[in-house]
Design an enzyme around this catalytic site. Structure first.
Site, PDB file in Angstrom:
ATOM      1  N   ASP A 179       0.884  -1.153   0.000  1.00  0.00           N
ATOM      2  CA  ASP A 179       0.000   0.000   0.000  1.00  0.00           C
ATOM      3  C   ASP A 179       0.938   1.223   0.000  1.00  0.00           C
ATOM      4  O   ASP A 179       2.109   1.090   0.350  1.00  0.00           O
ATOM      5  CB  ASP A 179      -0.853  -0.063   1.275  1.00  0.00           C
TER       6      ASP A 179
ATOM      7  N   ASP B 185       0.108   5.173   0.849  1.00  0.00           N
ATOM      8  CA  ASP B 185      -0.076   6.142   1.942  1.00  0.00           C
ATOM      9  C   ASP B 185      -0.062   5.430   3.288  1.00  0.00           C
ATOM     10  O   ASP B 185      -0.870   4.527   3.521  1.00  0.00           O
ATOM     11  CB  ASP B 185      -1.421   6.865   1.792  1.00  0.00           C
TER      12      ASP B 185
ATOM     13  N   ARG C 166     -11.164   8.439  -2.888  1.00  0.00           N
ATOM     14  CA  ARG C 166     -11.576   9.837  -2.659  1.00  0.00           C
ATOM     15  C   ARG C 166     -13.109   9.937  -2.687  1.00  0.00           C
ATOM     16  O   ARG C 166     -13.715  10.610  -1.859  1.00  0.00           O
ATOM     17  CB  ARG C 166     -10.961  10.713  -3.753  1.00  0.00           C
TER      18      ARG C 166
HETATM   19  P1  B16 Z   1      -6.406  10.258  -3.567  1.00  0.00           P
HETATM   20  P2  B16 Z   1      -3.489   4.147   0.028  1.00  0.00           P
HETATM   21  C1  B16 Z   1      -5.365   6.042  -0.010  1.00  0.00           C
HETATM   22  O1  B16 Z   1      -4.085   5.611  -0.322  1.00  0.00           O
HETATM   23  C2  B16 Z   1      -5.365   6.829   1.292  1.00  0.00           C
HETATM   24  O2  B16 Z   1      -5.106   5.938   2.377  1.00  0.00           O
HETATM   25  C3  B16 Z   1      -6.715   7.459   1.522  1.00  0.00           C
HETATM   26  O3  B16 Z   1      -6.690   8.228   2.701  1.00  0.00           O
HETATM   27  C4  B16 Z   1      -7.083   8.303   0.300  1.00  0.00           C
HETATM   28  O4  B16 Z   1      -8.367   8.846   0.440  1.00  0.00           O
HETATM   29  C5  B16 Z   1      -7.039   7.433  -0.958  1.00  0.00           C
HETATM   30  O5  B16 Z   1      -5.756   6.878  -1.087  1.00  0.00           O
HETATM   31  C6  B16 Z   1      -7.366   8.197  -2.201  1.00  0.00           C
HETATM   32  O6  B16 Z   1      -6.341   9.108  -2.435  1.00  0.00           O
HETATM   33  O7  B16 Z   1      -7.398  11.253  -3.110  1.00  0.00           O
HETATM   34  O8  B16 Z   1      -4.981  10.744  -3.577  1.00  0.00           O
HETATM   35  O9  B16 Z   1      -6.791   9.578  -4.855  1.00  0.00           O
HETATM   36  O10 B16 Z   1      -3.383   4.096   1.529  1.00  0.00           O
HETATM   37  O11 B16 Z   1      -4.450   3.125  -0.566  1.00  0.00           O
HETATM   38  O12 B16 Z   1      -2.151   4.163  -0.643  1.00  0.00           O
HETATM   39 MG    MG Z   2      -2.643   3.304   3.385  1.00  0.00          MG
END
Ligand code: B16
Ligand code: MG
Length: 224
Positions: free
Chosen positions: A11, A13, A51
């Site tokens: 993963d 984030d 998102r």
């Molecule tokens: P974005 P991961 C996720 O990343 C995040 O944990 C989550 O908080 C976020 O809303 C999601 O990505 C979408 O991100 O807005 O940048 O498209 O933990 O799956 O790497």
């Molecule tokens: Mg994550």
């Protein structure tokens, strides 16, 4: 019979980089413009999910009614703030122990992929200078079903040509751990073991993880 890991799926984030604090800051700022607040406990639900799902959860949390067009605009605003927060991110922001772990895995020819819900994953990986480590990158731009649906991890395994049973996923979010288990993969939780109780094993971060340790845990695990 001894089992071997053939591929790692990370993963992004909260596992490779601590961008979760910027996602949280952006969602909190958005909620405040809508007249309410969100806390760290509520934020656990936002981790790992897309998102679009986050905006639905936020709107419901504030007991608001918004049209799809309004929700799209709010999501765009959140992303604009998030992009501002991450503008200075570079290799120094890669979480402790991650870079040396990626280097060791590469030397051992273990296949590696990123399985992230984020549409910003390619940009962030490039900013951190670690894109070249990965044989496959599956992110929010290439999936239709958000975690806890296993699509992101199954696609990553397929792109690396490795069966799910031979993949090990690193995840920091409840939704992501559930997705990994639904994909039939071994899951290493990164963070609090009470929150990530569905994971096969938990570590606080990569500083305490080694390939040897993982091989040991994986080969002795009969139900993973
Ligand atoms: P974005 P991961 C996720 O990343 C995040 O944990 C989550 O908080 C976020 O809303 C999601 O990505 C979408 O991100 O807005 O940048 O498209 O933990 O799956 O790497
Ligand atoms: Mg994550």
């Amino acid at each position: 019979m001894e089992r071997k890991i053939e591929a790692y799926i990370f993963d992004m984030d909260g596992v490779l980089v601590s961008t979760e604090k910027y996602h949280f800051a952006s969602w909190k700022r958005l909620a405040e413009t809508l007249g309410f607040s969100i806390d760290e406990e509520f934020n656990e639900q936002l981790k790992g999910v897309s998102r679009a799902v986050c905006i639905d959860l936020i709107v419901a949390h504030g007991n608001l009614q918004k049209s799809q067009e309004e929700k799209d605009m709010l999501a765009a605003q959140k992303n604009e703030w998030f992009l501002e927060y991450i503008s200075e991110i570079s290799q120094k922001d890669v979480l402790q122990g991650v870079l040396s772990f990626l280097q060791s895995a590469k030397q051992k020819n273990i296949k590696m992929a990123v399985g992230s819900a984020s549409k910003n994953a390619p940009l962030l990986l490039q900013k951190m200078g670690i894109t070249h480590f990965f044989d496959a990158i599956v992110d929010g731009n290439s999936i239709t079903n958000a975690k806890p649906n296993p699509e992101v991890f199954l696609k990553a395994a397929q792109n690396m040509n490795v069966s799910p049973q031979k993949c090990l996923v690193f995840e920091d979010a409840q939704s992501g751990v559930t997705a990994a288990k639904r994909a039939g993969m071994f899951c290493v939780g990164i963070g609090n073991s009470e929150i990530l109780s569905e994971a096969d094993v938990c570590f606080p971060g990569f500083a305490t993880i080694s390939i040897e340790k993982l091989e040991d845990i994986f080969s002795n695990n009969t139900c993973g």
